[in-house]
Design an enzyme around this catalytic site. Structure first.
Site, PDB file in Angstrom:
ATOM      1  N   TYR A 143       1.296   5.115  -2.674  1.00 10.59           N
ATOM      2  CA  TYR A 143       1.826   6.602  -2.225  1.00 10.59           C
ATOM      3  C   TYR A 143       3.293   6.887  -2.867  1.00 10.59           C
ATOM      4  O   TYR A 143       3.339   8.121  -3.076  1.00 10.59           O
ATOM      5  CB  TYR A 143       1.718   6.729  -0.653  1.00 10.59           C
ATOM      6  CG  TYR A 143       0.109   6.549  -0.518  1.00 10.59           C
ATOM      7  CD1 TYR A 143      -0.938   7.188  -1.084  1.00 10.59           C
ATOM      8  CD2 TYR A 143      -0.198   5.428   0.256  1.00 10.59           C
ATOM      9  CE1 TYR A 143      -2.283   7.226  -0.618  1.00 10.59           C
ATOM     10  CE2 TYR A 143      -1.537   5.151   0.285  1.00 10.59           C
ATOM     11  CZ  TYR A 143      -2.560   6.030  -0.036  1.00 10.59           C
ATOM     12  OH  TYR A 143      -3.792   5.846   0.018  1.00 10.59           O
ATOM     13  N   HIS A 196     -10.000   0.916 -10.563  1.00 16.30           N
ATOM     14  CA  HIS A 196      -9.659   1.711  -9.644  1.00 16.30           C
ATOM     15  C   HIS A 196      -8.189   1.971  -9.746  1.00 16.30           C
ATOM     16  O   HIS A 196      -7.723   3.376  -9.999  1.00 16.30           O
ATOM     17  CB  HIS A 196      -9.638   0.972  -8.200  1.00 16.30           C
ATOM     18  CG  HIS A 196      -8.716   1.622  -7.291  1.00 16.30           C
ATOM     19  ND1 HIS A 196      -9.042   2.904  -6.626  1.00 16.30           N
ATOM     20  CD2 HIS A 196      -7.738   1.347  -6.567  1.00 16.30           C
ATOM     21  CE1 HIS A 196      -8.296   3.239  -5.729  1.00 16.30           C
ATOM     22  NE2 HIS A 196      -7.560   2.411  -5.604  1.00 16.30           N
ATOM     23  N   PHE A 197      -7.234   1.092 -10.147  1.00 15.05           N
ATOM     24  CA  PHE A 197      -5.761   1.464 -10.178  1.00 15.05           C
ATOM     25  C   PHE A 197      -5.376   1.802 -11.554  1.00 15.05           C
ATOM     26  O   PHE A 197      -4.416   2.544 -11.642  1.00 15.05           O
ATOM     27  CB  PHE A 197      -4.827   0.460  -9.667  1.00 15.05           C
ATOM     28  CG  PHE A 197      -4.923  -1.078 -10.298  1.00 15.05           C
ATOM     29  CD1 PHE A 197      -4.232  -1.043 -11.659  1.00 15.05           C
ATOM     30  CD2 PHE A 197      -5.365  -2.204  -9.778  1.00 15.05           C
ATOM     31  CE1 PHE A 197      -4.185  -2.092 -12.143  1.00 15.05           C
ATOM     32  CE2 PHE A 197      -5.194  -3.301 -10.495  1.00 15.05           C
ATOM     33  CZ  PHE A 197      -4.547  -3.356 -11.555  1.00 15.05           C
ATOM     34  N   HIS A 198      -6.124   1.775 -12.495  1.00 17.17           N
ATOM     35  CA  HIS A 198      -5.895   2.656 -13.744  1.00 17.17           C
ATOM     36  C   HIS A 198      -6.412   4.089 -13.831  1.00 17.17           C
ATOM     37  O   HIS A 198      -5.854   4.973 -14.329  1.00 17.17           O
ATOM     38  CB  HIS A 198      -6.715   1.958 -14.835  1.00 17.17           C
ATOM     39  CG  HIS A 198      -5.771   0.904 -15.276  1.00 17.17           C
ATOM     40  ND1 HIS A 198      -6.185  -0.391 -14.903  1.00 17.17           N
ATOM     41  CD2 HIS A 198      -4.876   0.647 -16.323  1.00 17.17           C
ATOM     42  CE1 HIS A 198      -5.111  -1.280 -15.390  1.00 17.17           C
ATOM     43  NE2 HIS A 198      -4.445  -0.722 -16.364  1.00 17.17           N
ATOM     44  N   ARG A 237     -10.976 -10.330 -11.938  1.00 14.15           N
ATOM     45  CA  ARG A 237      -9.705  -9.615 -12.361  1.00 14.15           C
ATOM     46  C   ARG A 237      -8.704 -10.745 -12.749  1.00 14.15           C
ATOM     47  O   ARG A 237      -8.914 -11.946 -12.205  1.00 14.15           O
ATOM     48  CB  ARG A 237      -9.211  -8.724 -11.510  1.00 14.15           C
ATOM     49  CG  ARG A 237      -8.761  -9.253 -10.157  1.00 14.15           C
ATOM     50  CD  ARG A 237      -8.240  -8.270  -9.152  1.00 14.15           C
ATOM     51  NE  ARG A 237      -6.791  -7.918  -9.659  1.00 14.15           N
ATOM     52  CZ  ARG A 237      -6.043  -7.084  -8.643  1.00 14.15           C
ATOM     53  NH1 ARG A 237      -6.150  -6.991  -7.353  1.00 14.15           N
ATOM     54  NH2 ARG A 237      -4.780  -6.683  -9.212  1.00 14.15           N
ATOM     55  N   ARG A 238      -7.577 -10.375 -13.183  1.00 10.95           N
ATOM     56  CA  ARG A 238      -6.134 -11.420 -13.292  1.00 10.95           C
ATOM     57  C   ARG A 238      -6.869 -12.650 -14.037  1.00 10.95           C
ATOM     58  O   ARG A 238      -6.423 -13.636 -13.776  1.00 10.95           O
ATOM     59  CB  ARG A 238      -5.621 -11.847 -12.286  1.00 10.95           C
ATOM     60  CG  ARG A 238      -5.253 -10.569 -11.517  1.00 10.95           C
ATOM     61  CD  ARG A 238      -4.733 -10.913 -10.102  1.00 10.95           C
ATOM     62  NE  ARG A 238      -3.346 -10.047  -9.876  1.00 10.95           N
ATOM     63  CZ  ARG A 238      -2.960  -9.803  -8.709  1.00 10.95           C
ATOM     64  NH1 ARG A 238      -3.370 -10.553  -7.645  1.00 10.95           N
ATOM     65  NH2 ARG A 238      -1.860  -9.080  -8.404  1.00 10.95           N
ATOM     66  N   HIS A 259       0.741  -1.167  -0.015  1.00  9.10           N
ATOM     67  CA  HIS A 259      -0.046  -0.104  -0.075  1.00  9.10           C
ATOM     68  C   HIS A 259       0.977   1.289  -0.044  1.00  9.10           C
ATOM     69  O   HIS A 259       0.550   2.164  -0.720  1.00  9.10           O
ATOM     70  CB  HIS A 259      -1.200  -0.082   1.245  1.00  9.10           C
ATOM     71  CG  HIS A 259      -2.014   1.042   0.661  1.00  9.10           C
ATOM     72  ND1 HIS A 259      -3.004   0.837  -0.265  1.00  9.10           N
ATOM     73  CD2 HIS A 259      -2.219   2.232   1.196  1.00  9.10           C
ATOM     74  CE1 HIS A 259      -3.650   1.759  -0.504  1.00  9.10           C
ATOM     75  NE2 HIS A 259      -3.271   2.846   0.281  1.00  9.10           N
TER      76      HIS A 259
END
Ligand code: HAS
Length: 567
Positions: free
Chosen positions: A246, A393-395, A457-458, A242
């Protein structure tokens, strides 16, 4: 004089006794350029595989024609994740911070050999890790959870990349230490402070993955052990995983706070608050990793709730950022003649691709932040975990907030490093907008497909026998997004290659690093320039939030056999 006793008059950086010479500038620029060159090289391969992967989901499988060396969807996915999430980001950040810290402190490198060695160690690590990735000996995805096991060269290569990035951090801290001695009582310039805080956070964060690799995975890959405890491994990974996000985000914040306002005639709305935001990230970034493990059995609920609670605390500095960065930009837009509640937005510097890319990145991040807060909500997480909502979310976060901001930074940094004009502002503007719309469509479709239909996913969705016709519209939307992203990535590489290699495009006037002035010329309180309480707080919170659980996991660890390679 101590920092506490510092009078207001010394607030602005005093002239440094060791100024940057032409040769120093050259050395810093060269190192920055090498790091960024490798970052862009990694992204070019990673992004290409991303396009093929996304198309596979829509039922168009082009791997065999366009990437014939790739043996499976999962090999492509691993290379995509490692190159984009780990290599593009880490090399870019190390290069960018090398540039920012020295130019902000206006001081040469303290130990140039250490900066250079750091780069060589990282590059050697990348080469070592590339071998098993290409040879299909490390098809373990970018999270490399056991019982999956890769060739030892994969772990050794990643270890070198991490150790090299630590060395970059040490080298920057040595320079900072020297600057501090030469400038007693002067507040650290914001850009340098924020970059250094990020690098210190990275040192704390990477301890988890270092322990995982050195004690659990590398011994297995070398044949010294035949199993590892998956839960302990995952916990050590997410201890790192995590704050890793950041590490990707904070360089963008360095730019949004400390540079972007200057690119639209704005000022930093509150410089002290910007510093506080970075200190809060130092304290709160690590002790939240169990929010990636809400579905893992073996972690008692109370620890998941503690980490979920801290995660909401961690969203707070981003909420502060949303308001204060917008205020800083509004100051600029009004100075440019903007009027009305929202009318000022039109007066922002939309003609400048460096500015536009970053502002568009920030807008997409607002939506990525909302889906992040949804993920962190324990019960909502049960609905979206392991579905394509998560790549949605992470894109929006690493794929948009981070990557599009890095593109924007490159649109001033490349001309600065090469002394050549950007090839061409219009192409770069088109690149920023196509990335914005491409990511928006792609992420929107994945969020909805994950939320409504639980599409996993994946997974090679294109060949999933359980796919239902209702998925179709979302996959078409994602296909449209991917097409735009493909166009955008092509434009980006054209801009880079054109700027760096086309002859006869010398800059008429030299470019300076954009530095936003604070709105009020008042010194930030001394406690916002004092490392001790914040570093102590960060370590204490890590020990409290991870210590008992890690002790228990290590005590009860079992050796679960590594799995045979199936791809
Ligand atoms: Fe996340 C999963 C929670 C932020 C990346 N995240 C992931 C994964 C990645 C990732 C890669 O709680 C997948 C990992 C894997 O492979 O399994 N995430 C959060 C939360 C935040 C968050 C609470 N994530 C990020 C960032 C990332 C990133 C940043 C990369 C850079 N995430 C999760 C959780 C999971 C997760 C769970 C696990 C899910 C699962 O089940 O597996 C927060 O930091 C978000 C706070 C952000 C905000 C937005 C503030 C808005 C701003 C923009 C302002 C706009 C401006 C423009 C200035 C509150 C700052 C103004 C416009 C004008 C025109 C002037």
């Amino acid at each position: 004089m101590s920092v506490q006793a510092m009078p207001a008059a010394t607030y602005t950086a005093a002239p440094t006794p060791v100024p940057l010479t032409e040769a120093d500038h050259k050395a810093i620029n060269r190192l920055t350029g090498w790091n960024i060159g490798i970052a862009i090289g990694a992204l070019s391969i990673g992004a290409w595989l991303g396009v093929l992967q996304g198309l596979e989901h829509t039922g168009i499988d082009l791997y065999q024609y366009l990437a014939p060396g790739i043996k499976s969807y999962y090999q492509g996915l691993t290379i995509h994740g490692v190159l984009n999430a780990l290599i593009w980001t880490t090399f870019f950040i190390c290069g960018f911070f090398t540039f920012v810290v020295h130019n902000s402190l206006k001081r040469p490198m303290r130990f140039p050999w250490l900066n250079n060695l750091a780069f060589l160690v990282m590059a050697a690590g990348l080469l070592l890790a590339a071998y098993p990735l290409v040879m299909n000996l490390a098809t373990v995805l970018y999270t490399f959870y056991p019982p999956l096991l890769a060739d030892w060269t994969f772990y050794a290569g990643l270890t070198l990349v991490v150790v090299g990035s630590w060395m970059v951090g040490w080298a920057l801290l040595f320079t900072y230490g020297a600057w501090r001695k030469e400038n007693p009582g002067t507040r650290t310039p914001f850009l340098a402070l924020a970059s250094l805080i990020t690098m210190v956070m990275w040192q704390l964060a990477t301890l988890g993955v270092a322990a995982e690799i050195l004690f659990l995975l590398l011994p297995g890959a070398l044949g010294w052990t035949d199993g590892a405890d998956p839960l302990l491994s995952r916990s050590l990974f997410w201890y790192f995983g995590h704050p890793l996000v950041y590490f990707w985000l904070l360089p963008a914040y360095v730019s949004w706070y400390g540079m972007l306002p200057a690119q639209t005639n704005g000022k930093m709305f509150s410089e002290p608050l910007a510093r506080l935001v970075f200190w809060l990230f130092l304290i709160l970034s690590v002790p939240v990793g169990f929010h990636h493990q809400f579905a893992d059995p073996g972690i008692p609920q109370i620890w998941k709730i503690i980490h979920a609670t801290i995660t909401f605390g961690l969203a707070f500095p981003s909420l502060l950022t949303a308001f204060t960065v917008t205020a800083s930009l509004e100051i600029g837009a009004r100075a440019r003649g903007g009027k009305g509640y929202f009318g000022w937005i039109r007066k922002l510097n939309w003609g400048n691709p460096s500015y536009t890319a970053q502002n568009l990145a920030a807008i997409l991040f607002a939506f990525g932040g909302i889906s992040g807060i949804t993920n962190a909500s324990y019960n909502m997480n049960m609905v979206v975990h392991n579905t394509v909502w998560i790549p949605g979310h992470f894109h929006l976060t690493v794929g948009a907030a981070t990557t599009l901001t890095f593109f924007g930074i490159l649109y001033w940094l490349l001309p600065k490093l090469t002394g050549k004009r950007l090839f061409t502002p219009k192409l770069a503007l088109a690149q920023a907008w196509t990335w914005f719309f491409g990511m928006a469509l792609f992420a929107n479709s994945y969020h909805l497909l994950g939320l409504h239909y639980g599409a996993p996913r994946r997974t090679a969705l294109g060949s999933a026998t359980y796919a239902i016709p209702e998925w179709r519209p979302y996959l078409l939307e994602s296909g449209l997004g991917i097409t735009l992203l493909f166009i955008s990535a092509t434009l980006f590489f054209l801009v880079v290659v054109g700027t760096v290699f086309l002859p006869g495009r010398k800059l008429k006037e030299p470019i300076e690093m954009p530095v936003a002035e604070p709105l009020k010329e008042e010194p930030a309180p001394a406690w916002l320039d004092n490392w001790q309480p914040w570093v102590t707080g960060a370590i204490a919170l890590i020990l409290l939030s991870y210590g008992p659980m890690l002790y228990q996991l290590i005590r009860d660890a079992q050796s679960i056999p590594f799995a045979p390679r199936v791809w």
